[in-house]
Scaffold this motif. Structure first.
Motif, short mmCIF file in Angstrom:
data_model
loop_
_atom_site.label_atom_id
_atom_site.label_comp_id
_atom_site.label_asym_id
_atom_site.label_seq_id
_atom_site.Cartn_x
_atom_site.Cartn_y
_atom_site.Cartn_z
N LYS A 175 -20.86 -0.80 -0.62
CA LYS A 175 -19.81 -0.60 0.41
C LYS A 175 -18.50 -0.18 -0.25
O LYS A 175 -17.77 0.67 0.29
N ARG A 176 -18.19 -0.78 -1.40
CA ARG A 176 -16.96 -0.40 -2.10
C ARG A 176 -17.00 1.07 -2.51
O ARG A 176 -16.02 1.80 -2.32
N ILE A 177 -18.17 1.48 -3.05
CA ILE A 177 -18.31 2.88 -3.46
C ILE A 177 -18.26 3.80 -2.24
O ILE A 177 -17.62 4.86 -2.26
N GLN A 178 -18.90 3.37 -1.15
CA GLN A 178 -18.89 4.17 0.08
C GLN A 178 -17.48 4.30 0.65
O GLN A 178 -17.06 5.39 1.06
N ASP A 179 -16.74 3.20 0.65
CA ASP A 179 -15.35 3.23 1.14
C ASP A 179 -14.48 4.12 0.26
O ASP A 179 -13.61 4.86 0.76
N LYS A 180 -14.73 4.08 -1.05
CA LYS A 180 -13.97 4.91 -1.97
C LYS A 180 -14.24 6.39 -1.72
O LYS A 180 -13.31 7.22 -1.67
N LEU A 181 -15.54 6.72 -1.55
CA LEU A 181 -15.91 8.11 -1.27
C LEU A 181 -15.33 8.57 0.07
O LEU A 181 -14.84 9.71 0.19
N LEU A 182 -15.37 7.67 1.06
CA LEU A 182 -14.81 8.02 2.36
C LEU A 182 -13.31 8.24 2.28
O LEU A 182 -12.78 9.19 2.89
N GLU A 183 -12.62 7.40 1.53
CA GLU A 183 -11.17 7.56 1.37
C GLU A 183 -10.86 8.86 0.64
O GLU A 183 -9.90 9.58 1.00
N GLU A 184 -11.66 9.18 -0.37
CA GLU A 184 -11.44 10.44 -1.09
C GLU A 184 -11.67 11.63 -0.16
O GLU A 184 -10.92 12.62 -0.21
N ARG A 185 -12.68 11.53 0.68
CA ARG A 185 -12.97 12.62 1.62
C ARG A 185 -11.83 12.76 2.64
O ARG A 185 -11.39 13.88 2.95
N LEU A 186 -11.34 11.63 3.15
CA LEU A 186 -10.23 11.67 4.11
C LEU A 186 -8.97 12.22 3.47
O LEU A 186 -8.22 13.00 4.09
N THR A 187 -8.75 11.84 2.21
CA THR A 187 -7.59 12.36 1.49
C THR A 187 -7.69 13.87 1.33
O THR A 187 -6.70 14.61 1.52
N ALA A 188 -8.89 14.34 0.97
CA ALA A 188 -9.09 15.77 0.82
C ALA A 188 -8.89 16.49 2.15
O ALA A 188 -8.29 17.58 2.21
N GLN A 189 -9.39 15.86 3.23
CA GLN A 189 -9.21 16.47 4.55
C GLN A 189 -7.73 16.52 4.96
O GLN A 189 -7.25 17.51 5.54
N ARG A 190 -6.98 15.44 4.64
CA ARG A 190 -5.55 15.43 4.96
C ARG A 190 -4.80 16.49 4.17
O ARG A 190 -3.92 17.18 4.70
N LEU A 191 -5.17 16.61 2.88
CA LEU A 191 -4.51 17.64 2.08
C LEU A 191 -4.83 19.04 2.60
O LEU A 191 -3.96 19.92 2.65
N GLU A 192 -6.10 19.22 2.98
CA GLU A 192 -6.50 20.52 3.53
C GLU A 192 -5.77 20.80 4.84
O GLU A 192 -5.29 21.92 5.09
N HIS A 193 -5.67 19.78 5.68
CA HIS A 193 -4.95 19.94 6.95
C HIS A 193 -3.47 20.26 6.71
O HIS A 193 -2.89 21.12 7.40
N ARG A 194 -2.90 19.56 5.75
CA ARG A 194 -1.49 19.80 5.44
C ARG A 194 -1.30 21.22 4.93
O ARG A 194 -0.33 21.90 5.28
N SER A 195 -2.24 21.65 4.09
CA SER A 195 -2.14 23.01 3.56
C SER A 195 -2.27 24.04 4.68
O SER A 195 -1.55 25.05 4.73
N ALA A 199 0.49 26.71 5.94
CA ALA A 199 0.23 28.15 6.04
C ALA A 199 0.48 28.65 7.46
O ALA A 199 1.03 29.75 7.68
N TRP A 200 0.11 27.85 8.44
CA TRP A 200 0.34 28.24 9.84
C TRP A 200 1.82 28.30 10.16
O TRP A 200 2.28 29.22 10.84
N ASP A 201 2.60 27.32 9.66
CA ASP A 201 4.05 27.34 9.86
C ASP A 201 4.68 28.57 9.22
O ASP A 201 5.60 29.19 9.79
N GLU A 202 4.17 28.89 8.05
CA GLU A 202 4.73 30.08 7.36
C GLU A 202 4.42 31.33 8.15
O GLU A 202 5.28 32.22 8.32
N LYS A 203 3.21 31.42 8.66
CA LYS A 203 2.82 32.58 9.45
C LYS A 203 3.63 32.63 10.74
O LYS A 203 4.06 33.71 11.19
N LYS A 204 3.88 31.47 11.33
CA LYS A 204 4.66 31.40 12.56
C LYS A 204 6.10 31.83 12.32
O LYS A 204 6.68 32.57 13.13
#
Length: 231
Positions: A175-195, A199-204
């Motif tokens: 569960k600890r490893i699964q939570d860590k992987l999930l947190e890493e995935r969410l972090t990657a998704q947040r960074l991707e969303h932020r990016s 980019a959308w703000d710049e285009k706007k």
């Protein structure tokens, strides 16, 4: 011990000396049948009838010491008529049989005696045999078996507890490893969303700037056109 003696293949007679001598008798009190026969009637066993000799041998066998561990063993001694005849006229064979029976009755079976014992005597020692069957469980053996059962149950419970502990530990680690992987995935998704948002703000902003420039150019064009018409 139940001690049964067979008189051979024909109907036999079991001897048990239970009657006391008559009052005024000159017989010895407590004397065995064999002693009585030897003292009162026959100078030698060779002069006995087969039935009398059987009773004589039965008395001899019953007088042999019995080990206390054999008290509850059902013992059946089967002696054929041919064996009786050889024993009667062959003292060495008679002694061999009695010695064997004496050794059998003196065996110490400890706390686990057999349930049944059979001794079969033929006129040839090679054809004679004996065996025991089953095992009786005495109180000591039952207690030892109960202790072994309880020890086995405790060991089984300890083993289950250890396995459960190891399972829960592995489950927590997974569960600890699964939570860590999930947190890493969410972090990657947040960074991707932020990016993407950046980019959308710049285009706007670029689109807004272009529209503002386009509107400004139209206004300038109209102003210049109006001036030209006044002239």
């Amino acid at each position: 011990m139940d001690n049964k003696i067979s008189a051979g293949y024909s109907a036999g007679t079991n001897y048990e000396n239970t009657q006391a001598p008559a009052s005024g008798s000159n017989e010895k009190v407590g004397a065995s049948f064999a002693d009585k026969m030897a003292e009162k009637y026959y100078p030698s066993v060779k002069d006995m009838t087969l039935s009398e000799y059987k009773l004589y041998i039965h008395d001899k066998i019953n007088s042999l010491p019995l080990h206390p561990s054999q008290k509850k063993v059902f013992t059946f001694i089967d002696i054929t008529d041919a064996a009786y005849r050889r024993m009667q006229f062959d003292p060495a064979y008679e002694q061999k049989v009695l010695n064997y029976l004496a050794e059998s009755r003196s065996v110490n079976y400890g706390c686990c005696p057999p349930q049944f014992a059979l001794i079969h005597i033929e006129d040839s020692w090679d054809k004679s045999y004996g065996y025991t069957y089953g095992v009786q469980k005495c109180e000591r053996a039952r207690r030892a078996e109960e202790r072994r059962r309880l020890q086995a149950e405790r060991a089984k419970k300890a083993r289950r507890k250890k396995l459960l502990k190891e399972y829960l530990k592995k489950k927590a680690e997974a569960k600890r490893i699964q939570d860590k992987l999930l947190e890493e995935r969410l972090t990657a998704q947040r960074l991707e969303h932020r990016s993407l948002m950046k980019a959308w703000d710049e285009k706007k902003r670029k689109a807004q700037a272009f529209r503002a420039y386009e509107a400004s150019a139209v206004m300038i064009y109209r102003h210049m056109k109006d001036k030209t018409e006044y002239l």
